[in-house]
Design an enzyme around this catalytic site. Structure first.
Site, PDB file in Angstrom:
ATOM      1  CB  CYS A 137      -0.927  -0.013   1.224  1.00 46.16           C
ATOM      2  SG  CYS A 137      -1.933   1.479   1.373  1.00 46.16           S
ATOM      3  CB  CYS A 140      -0.367   2.552   4.069  1.00 44.79           C
ATOM      4  SG  CYS A 140      -1.855   1.818   3.425  1.00 44.79           S
ATOM      5  CG  ASP A 141       3.465   1.339   4.285  1.00 45.81           C
ATOM      6  OD1 ASP A 141       3.042   1.862   5.324  1.00 45.81           O
ATOM      7  OD2 ASP A 141       3.322   0.140   4.026  1.00 45.81           O
TER       8      ASP A 141
END
Ligand code: NAP
Length: 323
Positions: A137, A140-141
């Site tokens: 993701c 997200c990261d």
């Protein structure tokens, strides 16, 4: 009263953000929910590190902690948690029936929040390095890869979109794709192909992820499928973007499921979270091939609980009308 005699108002399957939010709302709505936690208690977020985009946590919060807090909130209002995995459901007659180990649970409304699982490469250490450089993701990261080098695996919309997003942070993004043409839509392709931070390795697969638990990802070994040549490429992160599979195996043949194209295998929902069977609702990634975010999953979990509550009310009204 044994489980065999009880008919519960609401049963929720899954304990990710969709399931736990549904539980909080259903419990507060006095639907006395039972939540069956499933094979990965806490869901996909328990395998992530810091979550920085869930509103309300300006300093970020780690995935397992966020899930624990949601669970506490659901317990506070009276959700009953059941450990275990559902092996069978029967939605063709009422009450609906759910098998967990030796127990059979019956309910008036069912909220399915069984989530989706990212497809992985099948390399021996990819789970060991998950959250330590291996990710699924970028949203997200990506932030953790500021001025670093990353590899994105895949050639579809997700891979190209993730690569473009990562290019805002990373120094260099290398997309590794097993063919020499992208599957991604032309607009997304064009954007990525023109981005000077993104390079493509065509006809190439990742045969190994280099690194260990302590040092995290150090690089990848790549094989050129035309020449057979293997080379190492150093990098700090590997984003696997080869698709997701929704966890709908239990419901096939019983609920309407998208049978081809975008979202294949996902539960069809209408008017919010209604499925093809009245009284059965689906929330979170199991019905969402588009957004797949913790916050959107939580949002649909809330919707499902409210819709389940209204459905129970309508059953009660029908019953009163008949008396
Ligand atoms: P996808 O379209 O199925 O693409 C998966 C990609 O991964 C393909 O390029 C495939 O290669 C490759 N791949 C699959 N298994 C692999 C393996 N074992 N090793 C190496 N490569 C592998 O999946 P997606 O990109 O996640 O997209 C899923 C759906 O969501 C699509 O319908 C997509 O249009 C949609 N989506 C849309 C948007 C958007 O519109 N903004 C954004 C994201 C996703 P091949 O090409 O050789 O098959």
């Amino acid at each position: 009263m044994s489980e065999a005699d009880a008919i519960h108002e609401t049963i929720i399957l899954g304990s990710g953000p969709a399931g736990l939010t549904a539980a909080i709302y259903a419990a507060r709505g006095r639907c006395c929910p039972i939540l069956i936690r499933g094979s990965q208690p806490g869901g996909q977020l328990t395998t992530t590190t810091v979550i920085e985009n869930f509103p309300g946590f300006p300093e970020g919060i780690d995935g397992p902690t966020l899930m624990e807090e949601m669970e506490k909130q659901a317990r506070r209002f009276g959700t009953r948690f059941v450990e275990g995995e559902v092996t069978k459901v029967e939605l063709g007659s009422r009450p609906f029936r759910i098998w967990v180990g030796d127990e059979i649970y019956s309910c008036l409304t069912l909220i399915i929040c069984t989530g989706a699982s990212p497809k992985m490469l099948g390399l021996p250490n990819e789970w060991e390095l998950y959250g330590r450089g291996v990710s699924v993701c970028a949203t997200c990261d990506a932030f953790f890869y500021k001025d670093k080098d990353v590899v994105v695996v895949g050639g579809g919309d997700t891979a190209v979109e993730e690569a473009t997003f990562l290019a805002r942070f990373a120094r260099k993004v290398t997309v590794v794709h097993r063919r020499n043409t992208l599957r991604a839509s032309p607009v997304l392709q064009k954007r990525a192909l023109q981005n000077k931070h993104i390079t493509f390795r065509w006809n190439t697969v990742v045969t190994a992820i280099l690194g260990d638990k302590e040092s995290g990802v150090q690089g990848v070994r790549l094989r050129d499928l035309i020449s057979g040549e293997e080379k190492e490429l150093s990098c700090d992160g590997v984003f696997v973007a080869i698709g997701h599979t929704s966890n709908t195996g239990l419901f096939r043949e019983q609920l309407e499921i998208i049978d081809e194209g975008h979202g294949e295998g996902y539960i069809v929902t209408r008017n919010g979270t209604e499925t093809s069977i009245p009284g059965v609702f689906a929330a979170g990634d199991v019905q969402d091939p588009y957004f797949r975010q913790a916050i959107t999953a939580a949002g649909t979990g809330c919707m499902a609980a409210m819709q389940a509550e209204r459905y129970i009310e309508s059953l009660n009204e029908e019953k009163e009308g008949a008396e």
